[in-house]
Write a protein that holds these residues in place. Structure first.
Motif, PDB file in Angstrom:
ATOM      1  N   LYS A 131       0.834  -1.207   0.000  1.00 29.81           N
ATOM      2  CA  LYS A 131       0.000   0.000   0.000  1.00 29.81           C
ATOM      3  C   LYS A 131       0.865   1.252   0.000  1.00 29.81           C
ATOM      4  O   LYS A 131       0.589   2.215  -0.722  1.00 29.81           O
ATOM      5  CB  LYS A 131      -0.923  -0.015   1.211  1.00 29.81           C
ATOM      6  N   GLN A 132       1.934   1.254   0.802  1.00 33.04           N
ATOM      7  CA  GLN A 132       2.834   2.402   0.828  1.00 33.04           C
ATOM      8  C   GLN A 132       3.509   2.601  -0.520  1.00 33.04           C
ATOM      9  O   GLN A 132       3.708   3.730  -0.966  1.00 33.04           O
ATOM     10  CB  GLN A 132       3.885   2.207   1.926  1.00 33.04           C
ATOM     11  N   LEU A 133       3.854   1.503  -1.175  1.00 31.26           N
ATOM     12  CA  LEU A 133       4.445   1.591  -2.512  1.00 31.26           C
ATOM     13  C   LEU A 133       3.483   2.259  -3.482  1.00 31.26           C
ATOM     14  O   LEU A 133       3.874   3.127  -4.269  1.00 31.26           O
ATOM     15  CB  LEU A 133       4.807   0.186  -3.001  1.00 31.26           C
TER      16      LEU A 133
ATOM     17  N   ASN B 227       8.041  13.104  -7.016  1.00 32.83           N
ATOM     18  CA  ASN B 227       8.443  13.173  -8.417  1.00 32.83           C
ATOM     19  C   ASN B 227       9.955  13.030  -8.555  1.00 32.83           C
ATOM     20  O   ASN B 227      10.705  13.197  -7.590  1.00 32.83           O
ATOM     21  CB  ASN B 227       7.994  14.503  -9.050  1.00 32.83           C
ATOM     22  N   GLY B 228      10.365  12.724  -9.793  1.00 32.82           N
ATOM     23  CA  GLY B 228      11.775  12.723 -10.110  1.00 32.82           C
ATOM     24  C   GLY B 228      12.580  11.708  -9.321  1.00 32.82           C
ATOM     25  O   GLY B 228      12.118  10.606  -9.023  1.00 32.82           O
ATOM     26  N   ILE B 229      13.791  12.114  -8.952  1.00 35.88           N
ATOM     27  CA  ILE B 229      14.713  11.197  -8.283  1.00 35.88           C
ATOM     28  C   ILE B 229      14.175  10.744  -6.923  1.00 35.88           C
ATOM     29  O   ILE B 229      14.397   9.604  -6.503  1.00 35.88           O
ATOM     30  CB  ILE B 229      16.107  11.857  -8.120  1.00 35.88           C
ATOM     31  N   VAL B 230      13.432  11.630  -6.247  1.00 38.65           N
ATOM     32  CA  VAL B 230      12.879  11.260  -4.942  1.00 38.65           C
ATOM     33  C   VAL B 230      11.905  10.092  -5.097  1.00 38.65           C
ATOM     34  O   VAL B 230      11.953   9.113  -4.343  1.00 38.65           O
ATOM     35  CB  VAL B 230      12.186  12.469  -4.276  1.00 38.65           C
ATOM     36  N   ARG B 231      11.037  10.178  -6.101  1.00 34.91           N
ATOM     37  CA  ARG B 231      10.076   9.104  -6.343  1.00 34.91           C
ATOM     38  C   ARG B 231      10.800   7.806  -6.692  1.00 34.91           C
ATOM     39  O   ARG B 231      10.480   6.736  -6.158  1.00 34.91           O
ATOM     40  CB  ARG B 231       9.130   9.495  -7.480  1.00 34.91           C
ATOM     41  N   THR B 232      11.787   7.889  -7.574  1.00 35.34           N
ATOM     42  CA  THR B 232      12.517   6.703  -8.001  1.00 35.34           C
ATOM     43  C   THR B 232      13.220   6.031  -6.829  1.00 35.34           C
ATOM     44  O   THR B 232      13.180   4.809  -6.670  1.00 35.34           O
ATOM     45  CB  THR B 232      13.539   7.064  -9.087  1.00 35.34           C
ATOM     46  N   LEU B 233      13.866   6.836  -5.989  1.00 40.50           N
ATOM     47  CA  LEU B 233      14.562   6.285  -4.825  1.00 40.50           C
ATOM     48  C   LEU B 233      13.590   5.641  -3.851  1.00 40.50           C
ATOM     49  O   LEU B 233      13.867   4.574  -3.284  1.00 40.50           O
ATOM     50  CB  LEU B 233      15.370   7.385  -4.131  1.00 40.50           C
ATOM     51  N   PHE B 234      12.441   6.302  -3.638  1.00 40.51           N
ATOM     52  CA  PHE B 234      11.448   5.738  -2.728  1.00 40.51           C
ATOM     53  C   PHE B 234      10.927   4.398  -3.267  1.00 40.51           C
ATOM     54  O   PHE B 234      10.769   3.426  -2.509  1.00 40.51           O
ATOM     55  CB  PHE B 234      10.278   6.706  -2.536  1.00 40.51           C
ATOM     56  N   ILE B 235      10.621   4.324  -4.560  1.00 39.51           N
ATOM     57  CA  ILE B 235      10.102   3.089  -5.150  1.00 39.51           C
ATOM     58  C   ILE B 235      11.135   1.973  -5.041  1.00 39.51           C
ATOM     59  O   ILE B 235      10.821   0.855  -4.611  1.00 39.51           O
ATOM     60  CB  ILE B 235       9.703   3.306  -6.622  1.00 39.51           C
ATOM     61  N   GLU B 236      12.391   2.276  -5.394  1.00 37.82           N
ATOM     62  CA  GLU B 236      13.429   1.242  -5.333  1.00 37.82           C
ATOM     63  C   GLU B 236      13.621   0.751  -3.897  1.00 37.82           C
ATOM     64  O   GLU B 236      13.737  -0.448  -3.639  1.00 37.82           O
ATOM     65  CB  GLU B 236      14.741   1.768  -5.889  1.00 37.82           C
ATOM     66  N   GLY B 237      13.659   1.692  -2.938  1.00 41.24           N
ATOM     67  CA  GLY B 237      13.815   1.299  -1.547  1.00 41.24           C
ATOM     68  C   GLY B 237      12.653   0.451  -1.053  1.00 41.24           C
ATOM     69  O   GLY B 237      12.848  -0.536  -0.331  1.00 41.24           O
ATOM     70  N   GLN B 238      11.449   0.816  -1.471  1.00 37.77           N
ATOM     71  CA  GLN B 238      10.263   0.071  -1.025  1.00 37.77           C
ATOM     72  C   GLN B 238      10.232  -1.328  -1.651  1.00 37.77           C
ATOM     73  O   GLN B 238       9.821  -2.287  -0.999  1.00 37.77           O
ATOM     74  CB  GLN B 238       8.990   0.847  -1.376  1.00 37.77           C
ATOM     75  N   LEU B 239      10.671  -1.447  -2.910  1.00 36.83           N
ATOM     76  CA  LEU B 239      10.743  -2.766  -3.542  1.00 36.83           C
ATOM     77  C   LEU B 239      11.697  -3.669  -2.780  1.00 36.83           C
ATOM     78  O   LEU B 239      11.407  -4.855  -2.546  1.00 36.83           O
ATOM     79  CB  LEU B 239      11.196  -2.648  -4.999  1.00 36.83           C
TER      80      LEU B 239
END
Length: 339
Positions: A184-186, A192-204
């Protein structure tokens, strides 16, 4: 029934091939691909993103108008798949086994097929299905520094290191709400941008770690506090039938816990997983639905019906009936009788 065949394991190419059939709107932004459709095929959003070391995500939030069978034809690249269904369920089978599986809501699933085999996912019509697929390509991931693969469960480790991929690996684990919370958090990441990408990768990474941990605990017969086994699910289903058939009886958490053989915490967890309700919320819903049917189909007085479904107070019953259906019990009966 619609049949869609996919012959790639690259996440953005999967979306492109899906769109040939779904005729939606395919977009790319900052490395993240999304397919949005709302037409005669149904409606939904499918998104994908790929990271280094062979890790990628495909996230489905779909509701089809007809049954849809998606067939993946694997090649010499055969990823390990970390699968988690947040809503609905999927039917699955591959041509290496003569078995059809149900991928159930909140169940931890890890699979890997033989090379050059086919696997099929059946999305049932008019059913909202939310499911995450995290793909990990072993040949790429082993190149990652400090991958620590040696700490994996021995069966999963052999799958990582088996370049010939001559066997099928399946883990159909426990039902886990903790992993559901992480999914759900994912889905709720809105940066947006690098912040979103980093958050998604970390959550995965976090989700995969939790799925592997559940696997290890499952093999060692250890249960997460937030997980429940298939045998416990069966007990919850049996208890729900008991509640329906004995709705006039007093039902406390203690008595239902004794009846099911599950402790109160496990009991509450099971009802949350199966019905998205606490035990008391579920009992109250069944009482209200039974009372509504009595009002509609019998000439019993409201007071008699209140007694039959196990409520102690007519005023309390009228209050929660109004909250549920937007009308008082006596007015509901008048309305049905007038029709």
């Amino acid at each position: 029934m619609r049949v869609i065949e996919i012959n790639t394991v690259q996440s953005h190419e999967i979306l492109e091939q899906l769109n040939i059939h779904l005729n939606g709107d395919l977009k790319e932004h900052c490395g993240e691909h999304s397919l949005v459709f709302e037409n005669e095929f149904g409606k939904g959003v499918i998104r994908s993103i790929t990271f280094d070391w062979g890790v990628s995500l495909i996230d489905y939030n779909v509701c089809f108008t007809k049954d849809v069978r998606i067939i993946f034809k694997s090649s010499d690249i055969n990823p390990i798949k970390f699968i988690f269904v947040s809503e609905g369920n999927l039917k699955y089978y591959n041509d290496d086994e003569d078995t059809e599986y149900d991928f159930e809501r909140y169940q931890n699933i890890i699979t890997c097929n033989k090379k050059n085999s086919k696997e099929t996912y059946l999305f049932l019509n008019k059913t909202t299905i939310k499911v995450n697929f995290i793909y990990m390509q072993p040949k790429e991931y082993v190149k990652k520094k400090n991958n620590n693969l040696s700490y994996l469960n021995i069966n999963l480790l052999s799958t990582f290191l088996n370049e010939k991929a001559e066997s099928v690996y399946n883990h159909f684990g426990d039902f886990n709400l903790k992993i559901a919370d992480q999914i759900k958090q994912l889905q709720e990441i809105c940066d947006n941008g690098i912040v979103r990408t980093l958050f998604i990768e970390g959550q995965l990474n976090r989700i995969m770690a939790m799925q592997i941990l559940e696997l290890n605990n499952f093999e060692d017969n250890i249960r997460f506090p937030e997980s429940i086994s298939r045998s416990d699910i069966k007990k919850i289903n049996n208890l729900s039938s008991y509640i329906v058939n004995n709705i006039s009886e007093p039902m406390s958490i203690t008595s239902l816990s004794t009846k099911s053989g599950l402790n109160p915490k496990k009991l509450q967890l099971g009802f949350k997983i199966l019905f998205s309700k606490t035990v008391n919320e579920y009992v109250r819903q069944i009482k209200l639905e039974t009372a509504r049917d009595y009002i509609k189909n019998t000439n019993d007085s409201v007071s008699e019906i209140v007694y039959k479904v196990g409520f102690k107070s007519r005023s309390y019953f009228s209050k929660i009936f109004f909250e549920k259906y937007g009308v008082l019990p006596i007015d509901y009966r008048k309305k049905k009788k007038s029709k």
